[in-house]
Design an enzyme around this catalytic site. Structure first.
Site, short mmCIF file in Angstrom:
data_model
loop_
_atom_site.label_atom_id
_atom_site.label_comp_id
_atom_site.label_asym_id
_atom_site.label_seq_id
_atom_site.Cartn_x
_atom_site.Cartn_y
_atom_site.Cartn_z
N LYS A 106 28.55 -42.08 40.45
CA LYS A 106 27.73 -41.99 39.23
C LYS A 106 26.69 -43.11 39.24
O LYS A 106 27.04 -44.28 39.36
CB LYS A 106 28.57 -42.11 37.97
N ASP B 245 23.39 -40.15 35.63
CA ASP B 245 23.77 -40.25 34.21
C ASP B 245 22.64 -40.92 33.43
O ASP B 245 22.69 -42.12 33.16
CB ASP B 245 25.07 -41.07 34.15
N LYS C 43 21.24 -39.39 30.54
CA LYS C 43 21.38 -39.01 29.11
C LYS C 43 20.03 -38.73 28.44
O LYS C 43 19.65 -39.39 27.47
CB LYS C 43 22.12 -40.10 28.33
N ASP D 38 14.72 -35.92 24.38
CA ASP D 38 13.29 -35.98 24.04
C ASP D 38 12.87 -34.57 23.64
O ASP D 38 13.72 -33.68 23.52
CB ASP D 38 12.50 -36.50 25.27
N THR E 260 31.41 -42.41 22.80
CA THR E 260 32.70 -42.94 22.34
C THR E 260 32.53 -44.26 21.58
O THR E 260 33.43 -44.71 20.90
CB THR E 260 33.67 -43.15 23.53
N ARG F 9 35.14 -49.95 36.55
CA ARG F 9 35.74 -51.23 36.91
C ARG F 9 37.12 -51.16 37.58
O ARG F 9 37.38 -51.99 38.47
CB ARG F 9 35.77 -52.15 35.68
#
Ligand code: C5P
Length: 233
Positions: A33, A60, A62, A65, A120, A212
């Site tokens: 990603k 990614d 996002k 517009d 989230t 991570r």
């Protein structure tokens, strides 16, 4: 179809390529990603380089517009030959349909397109007070997922704990891409609603996004293989 996507949240080409070098001898090339941090730092060339090394890519970015701008931008991303990309469902069904049009290549193929429902990091209280959305978070996620399905998208990104709501509303084939993954014996970092790779599989995630726990591990290849063992097989 189930796969582990490694969130390469690095801020330079050197860092991400140094990290991916560790996987050079591996038979299974991780699905990678690339988020805003790396893309804005290293641009389309880093996407091409990671593709050249044989990785699949979830870009990614996002997008959110007006439909025409999103359509034209998706055309550019599609030409970059990414495998998956995303946008905000809040941009409306029209925007999502335009995105699909832009993404579809002349031969009819296209990358997987998924929608972000509610991040989230957005609490129900903020959603209601700041954004004046008076529904519950669960209803909002289910409704935005249904909008994404109506527009023809392939799925949504959501917390693993929300994947079952999405599958119930949109069907088992509708893809759930879920971050917020931690090993049972590890630190949570800043993630709140988390689950393990094994549990994400039980709940019905199609792809887990893991950052991570792999990128900051002492042995990233071993951590990646552990995710694959728990989630894919
Ligand atoms: O390091 P960690 O495993 O927490 O990384 C998770 C990745 O998934 C990050 O790239 C983060 O931006 C992304 N993500 C998330 N929660 C969302 C959407 C994306 O953690 N709702």
């Amino acid at each position: 179809m189930r796969d582990v996507i490694v969130a390469c949240d690095f801020s330079s080409a050197e860092e991400v390529l140094g990290f991916l070098d560790k996987f050079a001898e591996c038979e299974r090339k991780p699905f990678v990603k690339i988020g805003m941090e790396l893309y804005y730092a290293a641009g389309p060339e880093i996407v091409r380089e990671i593709k050249r090394r044989g990785h699949r890519i979830f870009l990614d970015l996002k997008l959110h517009d007006i439909p025409n701008t999103v359509k034209k931008t998706m055309r550019v991303l599609s030409n970059l030959d990414v495998d998956m990309t995303n946008l905000h469902a809040a941009g409306t069904i029209d925007m999502m349909k335009a995105a699909l049009e832009g993404l579809t290549r002349p031969d009819g193929t296209r990358p997987i397109l998924i929608a972000v429902t509610q991040l989230t990091s957005t609490s129900e209280e903020r959603m209601q007070k700041e954004l004046l959305i008076n529904a519950s978070i669960a209803d909002t996620i289910a409704h935005y997922a249904a909008n994404a399905k109506e527009a023809g998208l392939d799925g949504v990104v959501c917390s693993p704990l929300e994947a079952s709501i999405v599958k119930e509303k949109c069907g088992a084939e509708f893809i759930a891409v879920t971050p917020g993954i931690r090993f049972a014996d590890a630190a949570k970092d800043d993630q709140v609603r988390i689950t393990t790779p094994a549990r994400a599989k039980e709940i019905g995630s199609d792809f887990i996004v893991v950052g991570r726990p792999i990128t900051a591990a002492e042995d990233p290849v071993a951590a990646y293989n552990r995710c694959v063992e728990e989630f894919v097989y």
